[in-house]
Scaffold this motif. Structure first.
Motif, short mmCIF file in Angstrom:
data_model
loop_
_atom_site.label_atom_id
_atom_site.label_comp_id
_atom_site.label_asym_id
_atom_site.label_seq_id
_atom_site.Cartn_x
_atom_site.Cartn_y
_atom_site.Cartn_z
N CYS A 20 0.86 -1.19 0.00
CA CYS A 20 0.00 0.00 0.00
C CYS A 20 0.89 1.24 0.00
O CYS A 20 1.66 1.44 0.94
N CYS A 22 0.06 4.20 0.54
CA CYS A 22 -0.37 5.19 1.53
C CYS A 22 0.27 4.93 2.89
O CYS A 22 0.76 5.85 3.54
N CYS A 23 0.26 3.67 3.35
CA CYS A 23 0.78 3.38 4.69
C CYS A 23 2.06 2.55 4.65
O CYS A 23 2.66 2.30 5.69
N CYS A 43 -6.93 -1.48 1.64
CA CYS A 43 -5.73 -1.84 2.38
C CYS A 43 -6.12 -2.39 3.75
O CYS A 43 -6.90 -1.76 4.47
N CYS A 46 -4.59 0.63 6.44
CA CYS A 46 -5.08 2.02 6.51
C CYS A 46 -6.44 2.19 5.84
O CYS A 46 -7.03 3.26 5.91
N SER A 48 -7.10 2.23 2.65
CA SER A 48 -7.08 2.97 1.38
C SER A 48 -7.85 2.22 0.30
O SER A 48 -7.77 1.00 0.19
ZN LIG Z 1 -2.47 1.20 3.59
#
Ligand SMILES: [Zn+2]
Length: 240
Positions: A20, A22-23, A43, A46, A48
Motif C-alpha cells: 500500500c 499510503c501506509c 488496504c 489504513c 485505502s
Molecule cells: Zn495502507
C-alpha cells in the motif's frame, strides 16, 4: 467499524505480494470490498481504496508534491493519505470536510474560509458528485489556489457519455442511486466534466496514468488499468 473489521482480517492478509503506497504496509492481497455497488479493494491496514492508492502513486511520480515546500489543502481527507501527508516536513498541510471526524476543520467547499491564492496545491477526490452547487465549489478551489498552483479534482465520470446527467428535482436516495450511481450522489458526470472545470478557470489535463502504468506496478498496488484518468487542474500563472 471498518477499522475493527480490518484489524480482525489482517492476519489473513499477511504476506508481501502487494504494497500500500499510503501506509507502506505489505500484504498477501488487498481486501475485496463493495462500495456503492462497485467492487473495490482496500488496504488491510489504513483502509485505502484503489483510487487513493492510484492518486498517491500519481502524486509521487508526476507532481512536485514531495519535492517542494508547498501549502496543501486536502478536501475530504482519506485517512491513510492524510497521515502520510501530515508527516511530510516540507508540506504545510490542512484538511477540511463538511463533517468528517478526521478532517482538521469543518468547512463547506462552496464557501471556503480562506483568502485568495492561499494554497499551492488542492487535493479533492470524490466530493463534487455530492455537492449541489459544484460549479461554485470549483470556483472556490480556483480562488484559493495561487496562480501557478495546481489541483487534482477527481469525480466519477462516465466515459461513454458526453453529457453530465443532473436533475435537481431528483432527491430521493433511491432515484439518485438509479440515475446518478449512488444514493448520495446528486449527478453523474460525463466527459463534459472537463469543461465544467475549465469554466471555473482551470487548465485541465486529463492524465491517463493507469493506462500508462506497467502491469507489475498496477498489480503490486492492487490497481487496474481501466481506472479513471487523473484530472490535473492548473491555475494559470498570469490571469487576464
Ligand atoms: Zn495502507
Amino acid at each position: 467499524v471498518l477499522r475493527l473489521f480490518l484489524a480482525a482480517a489482517r492476519p489473513l492478509y499477511a504476506g508481501a505480494r502487494v504494497v500500500c503506497p499510503c501506509c507502506g504496509g505489505r500484504f498477501r492481497a488487498f481486501v475485496p470490498y463493495r462500495i456503492g455497488g462497485a467492487h473495490d479493494s482496500i488496504c488491510p491496514r489504513c483502509g485505502s481504496l484503489r483510487r487513493t492508492r492510484l492518486l498517491l502513486l500519481y502524486l509521487r511520480e508526476r507532481t512536485n508534491l514531495f519535492q517542494d515546500a508547498l501549502r496543501v489543502l486536502h478536501v475530504a481527507p482519506e485517512a491513510g493519505l492524510q497521515d502520510l501527508l501530515r508527516a511530510v516536513p516540507t508540506l504545510d498541510y490542512t484538511s477540511i470536510d463538511l463533517d468528517s471526524p478526521i478532517a482538521m476543520h469543518a468547512m463547506d467547499v462552496t464557501d471556503l474560509r480562506y483568502e485568495d491564492h492561499r494554497f499551492d496545491v488542492i487535493l479533492c477526490s470524490h466530493v463534487l458528485e455530492h455537492v449541489i452547487d459544484d460549479r461554485k465549489a470549483m470556483r472556490e478551489f480556483f480562488r484559493v489556489l495561487r496562480p501557478g498552483g495546481w489541483a487534482i479534482i477527481q469525480s466519477p465520470v462516465r466515459r461513454d457519455s458526453g453529457t453530465t446527467v443532473e436533475d435537481p428535482t431528483v432527491v430521493s436516495p433511491r432515484d439518485r442511486a438509479r440515475l446518478f450511481g449512488q444514493p448520495d450522489h446528486v449527478r453523474l458526470y460525463g466527459r463534459d466534466y472537463v469543461e465544467r472545470l475549465a469554466d471555473a478557470g482551470f487548465m485541465v489535463t486529463v492524465d491517463r496514468y493507469a493506462e500508462e502504468t506497467d502491469e507489475d506496478t498496477l498489480a503490486r498496488h492492487g490497481l487496474r488499468r481501466s481506472m479513471h484518468a487523473v484530472y490535473l487542474c492548473a491555475k494559470p500563472s498570469t490571469t487576464a
